[in-house]
Structures are given as structure tokens and as C-alpha cells.
Design a protein around this motif. Structure first.
Motif, PDB file in Angstrom:
ATOM      1  N   GLU A 211     -53.232  33.586 -45.136  1.00 45.37           N
ATOM      2  CA  GLU A 211     -52.603  34.084 -46.318  1.00 45.37           C
ATOM      3  C   GLU A 211     -53.836  33.657 -47.535  1.00 45.37           C
ATOM      4  O   GLU A 211     -53.733  34.364 -48.514  1.00 45.37           O
ATOM      5  N   ASP A 212     -54.361  32.530 -47.274  1.00 46.64           N
ATOM      6  CA  ASP A 212     -55.594  32.239 -48.306  1.00 46.64           C
ATOM      7  C   ASP A 212     -56.898  32.645 -47.932  1.00 46.64           C
ATOM      8  O   ASP A 212     -57.790  32.497 -48.571  1.00 46.64           O
ATOM      9  N   GLY A 213     -56.886  33.842 -47.076  1.00 43.40           N
ATOM     10  CA  GLY A 213     -58.157  34.475 -46.661  1.00 43.40           C
ATOM     11  C   GLY A 213     -58.947  33.726 -45.811  1.00 43.40           C
ATOM     12  O   GLY A 213     -60.103  34.598 -45.400  1.00 43.40           O
ATOM     13  N   SER A 214     -58.445  32.911 -45.440  1.00 42.08           N
ATOM     14  CA  SER A 214     -59.543  32.076 -44.247  1.00 42.08           C
ATOM     15  C   SER A 214     -59.007  32.244 -42.712  1.00 42.08           C
ATOM     16  O   SER A 214     -57.733  32.492 -42.456  1.00 42.08           O
TER      17      SER A 214
ATOM     18  N   PHE B  82     -48.598  29.790 -44.181  1.00 39.27           N
ATOM     19  CA  PHE B  82     -47.881  29.140 -45.176  1.00 39.27           C
ATOM     20  C   PHE B  82     -46.332  30.056 -45.140  1.00 39.27           C
ATOM     21  O   PHE B  82     -46.642  31.299 -44.955  1.00 39.27           O
TER      22      PHE B  82
END
Length: 171
Positions: free
Chosen positions: A33-36, A7
Motif C-alpha cells: 500500500e506504500d508503493g514498495s 497494513f
């Protein structure tokens, strides 16, 4: 190899990288950025409509990264193997703007919203004999998302002996 999407609000701080582009390694997933984790994907090329088959190979990032995507960025990398030290040009086409590192040095940064056209940007490069790590970040605002990169001489001709490899010993 290509990894993403990450993102990235288009226009907001275009110098900020969601990952360290100089630490990228295709043998290791990259955490978003979402940890995945984002898995690396081998880029497949398709010819631009009406192009000479030897002239341009394009990587469609929306297709490769299960898009469409908006307000994102992706990273591509390969090793350019040169038979000797030499000067050349890197010809880049992109939708949207590219940022390019060669052997750990930022050599090109063009934050722009545009449609794809082959060889839109030209950058003088110096290749060392052997492996030269090329990393390209491609920004994405809306709709199409693609890029191409060619190593050529000043007359836009391929340079004999230079090859792109995806990893040690892998062509």
C-alpha cells in the motif's frame, strides 16, 4: 511461500484485500500500500511447544516477516498435489483470523482476534487430481502472529499421497 506485511486496520472492512489473492505469484514481488515491493519468503516451520513432531508445524509470521507487526495481514500460498480427486478437511490454526481460497474459490473466512492454537478451524475441501492452489490470508491485530494448515481426513489423520509444493517441481 509468504508475502507481507500489508497494513490493515483490524476490524475495519475485513473483506477488503490489499492485493488480489488470486493473482499472487511467488516469482513476482507484490507492491504494498506504500508503493514498495514485498518480497516472497520461503516459510520455515517450527514445532509448537510440547507438540508431537508429526502433529503440528507452525509458521511464525513475526519472525518470518521481520516483526513484530500490528494491524497487518500476510498471504501464504502453496500447491496441494493430490493423486486423485478426493474429499478432505483443511485444519487451520491461526493468530489472528484466516481467510482461505482453494483453486480460486473463497472457502473459509473467519475474522477473529485470537491466540494461536493448532487446528482451530476445520473446512471440508474437494481436491482435484493434480495441483490445487491454496492461498491463506492471515490477519494480525496485536502481539503474536502465526498459522498452520494441514490436509487431513475426518479422523484428523494425514492423507497418504497428498503433498505440498511451493511451485512447479519444487517441494
Amino acid at each position: 511461500w509468504v508475502v507481507g506485511p500489508f497494513f490493515a486496520p483490524f476490524g475495519d472492512q475485513p473483506d477488503i484485500e490489499p492485493v488480489d489473492p488470486l493473482a499472487l505469484d511467488p516469482s513476482t514481488p507484490v507492491v504494498g500500500e506504500d508503493g514498495s515491493p514485498r518480497a516472497w519468503r520461503r516459510a520455515e516451520h517450527r514445532l509448537e511447544r510440547g507438540a508431537d513432531p508429526a502433529a503440528d508445524l507452525i509458521v511464525d509470521l513475526n519472525d518470518l516477516l521481520d516483526g513484530p507487526h500490528e494491524h497487518a495481514m500476510a498471504y501464504a500460498l502453496c500447491d496441494l498435489v493430490a493423486p486423485r480427486d478426493m474429499e478432505a478437511e483443511l485444519a487451520i490454526g491461526s493468530d489472528d483470523g484466516p481467510r482461505v481460497w482453494l483453486n480460486g474459490e473463497l472457502i473459509h473466512d473467519h475474522h477473529v482476534s485470537r491466540g494461536y492454537r493448532a487446528r482451530q478451524d476445520r473446512v471440508a475441501i474437494s481436491l482435484c487430481a493434480g495441483r490445487n492452489r491454496l492461498v491463506v490470508r492471515i490477519g494480525q491485530e496485536l502481539q503474536g502472529w502465526a498459522f498452520s494448515a494441514h490436509v487431513v481426513d475426518a479422523e484428523d489423520r494425514p492423507i497418504p499421497g497428498i503433498r505440498a509444493e511451493l511451485g512447479p517441481g519444487e517441494a
